[in-house]
Design a protein around this motif. Structure first.
Motif, PDB file in Angstrom:
ATOM      1  N   LEU A  58       1.471  -0.921   0.048  1.00 22.38           N
ATOM      2  CA  LEU A  58      -0.032  -0.176   0.108  1.00 22.38           C
ATOM      3  C   LEU A  58       0.738   1.565   0.081  1.00 22.38           C
ATOM      4  O   LEU A  58       1.781   1.111   0.378  1.00 22.38           O
ATOM      5  N   ARG A  59       0.391   1.969  -0.155  1.00 25.92           N
ATOM      6  CA  ARG A  59       1.131   4.133  -0.664  1.00 25.92           C
ATOM      7  C   ARG A  59       0.462   4.392  -0.225  1.00 25.92           C
ATOM      8  O   ARG A  59      -0.989   5.190  -0.216  1.00 25.92           O
ATOM      9  N   LEU A  60       0.782   5.293   1.120  1.00 26.15           N
ATOM     10  CA  LEU A  60       0.047   6.472   1.897  1.00 26.15           C
ATOM     11  C   LEU A  60       0.620   7.708   1.532  1.00 26.15           C
ATOM     12  O   LEU A  60       1.278   8.386   1.000  1.00 26.15           O
ATOM     13  N   SER A  61      -0.488   9.290   2.079  1.00 21.57           N
ATOM     14  CA  SER A  61      -0.043   9.981   0.448  1.00 21.57           C
ATOM     15  C   SER A  61      -0.563  11.129   1.955  1.00 21.57           C
ATOM     16  O   SER A  61      -2.080  10.470   2.613  1.00 21.57           O
ATOM     17  N   CYS A  62       0.167  12.576   2.141  1.00 21.03           N
ATOM     18  CA  CYS A  62      -0.372  12.856   3.051  1.00 21.03           C
ATOM     19  C   CYS A  62      -0.149  14.668   2.443  1.00 21.03           C
ATOM     20  O   CYS A  62       1.181  14.679   2.212  1.00 21.03           O
ATOM     21  N   ALA A  63      -0.639  15.248   2.250  1.00 21.47           N
ATOM     22  CA  ALA A  63      -0.519  16.888   1.359  1.00 21.47           C
ATOM     23  C   ALA A  63      -1.048  17.830   3.271  1.00 21.47           C
ATOM     24  O   ALA A  63      -1.922  17.555   3.692  1.00 21.47           O
ATOM     25  N   ALA A  64       0.439  18.992   3.060  1.00 24.64           N
ATOM     26  CA  ALA A  64      -0.820  19.960   4.329  1.00 24.64           C
ATOM     27  C   ALA A  64      -0.981  21.019   3.226  1.00 24.64           C
ATOM     28  O   ALA A  64      -0.574  20.789   2.406  1.00 24.64           O
ATOM     29  N   SER A  65      -1.615  21.584   3.637  1.00 25.03           N
ATOM     30  CA  SER A  65      -2.372  22.643   3.358  1.00 25.03           C
ATOM     31  C   SER A  65      -3.024  23.715   3.628  1.00 25.03           C
ATOM     32  O   SER A  65      -3.133  23.618   4.799  1.00 25.03           O
ATOM     33  N   GLY A  66      -3.272  24.965   3.448  1.00 22.69           N
ATOM     34  CA  GLY A  66      -3.039  26.659   4.548  1.00 22.69           C
ATOM     35  C   GLY A  66      -2.089  27.045   4.238  1.00 22.69           C
ATOM     36  O   GLY A  66      -1.441  27.308   3.123  1.00 22.69           O
ATOM     37  N   THR A  67      -2.257  28.221   5.137  1.00 24.00           N
ATOM     38  CA  THR A  67      -1.103  29.504   4.579  1.00 24.00           C
ATOM     39  C   THR A  67       0.287  28.934   6.292  1.00 24.00           C
ATOM     40  O   THR A  67      -0.557  28.947   7.147  1.00 24.00           O
ATOM     41  N   PHE A  68       1.108  28.971   5.767  1.00 24.47           N
ATOM     42  CA  PHE A  68       2.220  28.764   6.805  1.00 24.47           C
ATOM     43  C   PHE A  68       3.931  28.988   6.046  1.00 24.47           C
ATOM     44  O   PHE A  68       3.473  29.071   5.593  1.00 24.47           O
ATOM     45  N   SER A  69       4.513  29.082   7.138  1.00 21.03           N
ATOM     46  CA  SER A  69       6.292  29.497   6.624  1.00 21.03           C
ATOM     47  C   SER A  69       6.435  28.590   6.412  1.00 21.03           C
ATOM     48  O   SER A  69       7.211  28.168   4.751  1.00 21.03           O
ATOM     49  N   SER A  70       7.074  27.413   6.847  1.00 21.99           N
ATOM     50  CA  SER A  70       7.834  25.655   6.950  1.00 21.99           C
ATOM     51  C   SER A  70       7.252  24.995   7.094  1.00 21.99           C
ATOM     52  O   SER A  70       6.460  25.177   8.547  1.00 21.99           O
ATOM     53  N   ILE A  71       7.771  23.819   7.255  1.00 17.92           N
ATOM     54  CA  ILE A  71       7.550  22.347   7.711  1.00 17.92           C
ATOM     55  C   ILE A  71       8.621  22.255   7.724  1.00 17.92           C
ATOM     56  O   ILE A  71       9.795  21.903   6.855  1.00 17.92           O
TER      57      ILE A  71
END
Length: 120
Positions: A17-30
């Motif tokens: 299996l392959r899991l994916s995750c994406a961050a959205s919204g307004t932010f400076s950095s990860i």
């Protein structure tokens, strides 16, 4: 900030299996992203984490079977899970250490979780 996961499901032992995750919204950095899991009756545990583009850390139980990767341009993290075992059954949570424009520090953000079930 939102973390949205996808890719969980029901598979048989030995499958992938392959899991994916994406961050959205307004932010400076990860700073870092990772995957945790919580199996029934157990504490949440780190599965894999990645800082920058290539510094990785894995739980001993998944080394050699799981691979974490990251796409910084998409603010996304992936977990390729091969040779799955019944003991990998758990809810998998995406995590990201994110700094807002108004902050100096990085804070943990979590996805809603995605179920992975490995059974024959």
């Amino acid at each position: 900030v939102q973390l949205v996961e996808s890719g969980g499901g029901l598979v048989q032992p030995g499958e992938s299996l392959r899991l994916s995750c994406a961050a959205s919204g307004t932010f400076s950095s990860i700073k870092a992203m990772g995957w945790y899991r919580r199996a029934p009756g157990k504490e949440r545990e780190l599965v894999a984490a990645i800082a920058g583009s290539s510094t990785t850390n894995y739980a001993d139980s998944v080394k050699g079977r799981f691979t974490i990767s990251r796409d910084n341009a998409k603010n996304a993290v992936y977990l390729q899970m091969n040779s799955l075992k019944p003991e990998d059954t758990a809810v998998y949570y995406c995590n990201a250490k994110i700094r807002q424009y108004s902050d100096y520090a990085y804070y943990d953000h979590w996805g809603q979780g995605t179920q992975v079930t490995v059974a024959s």
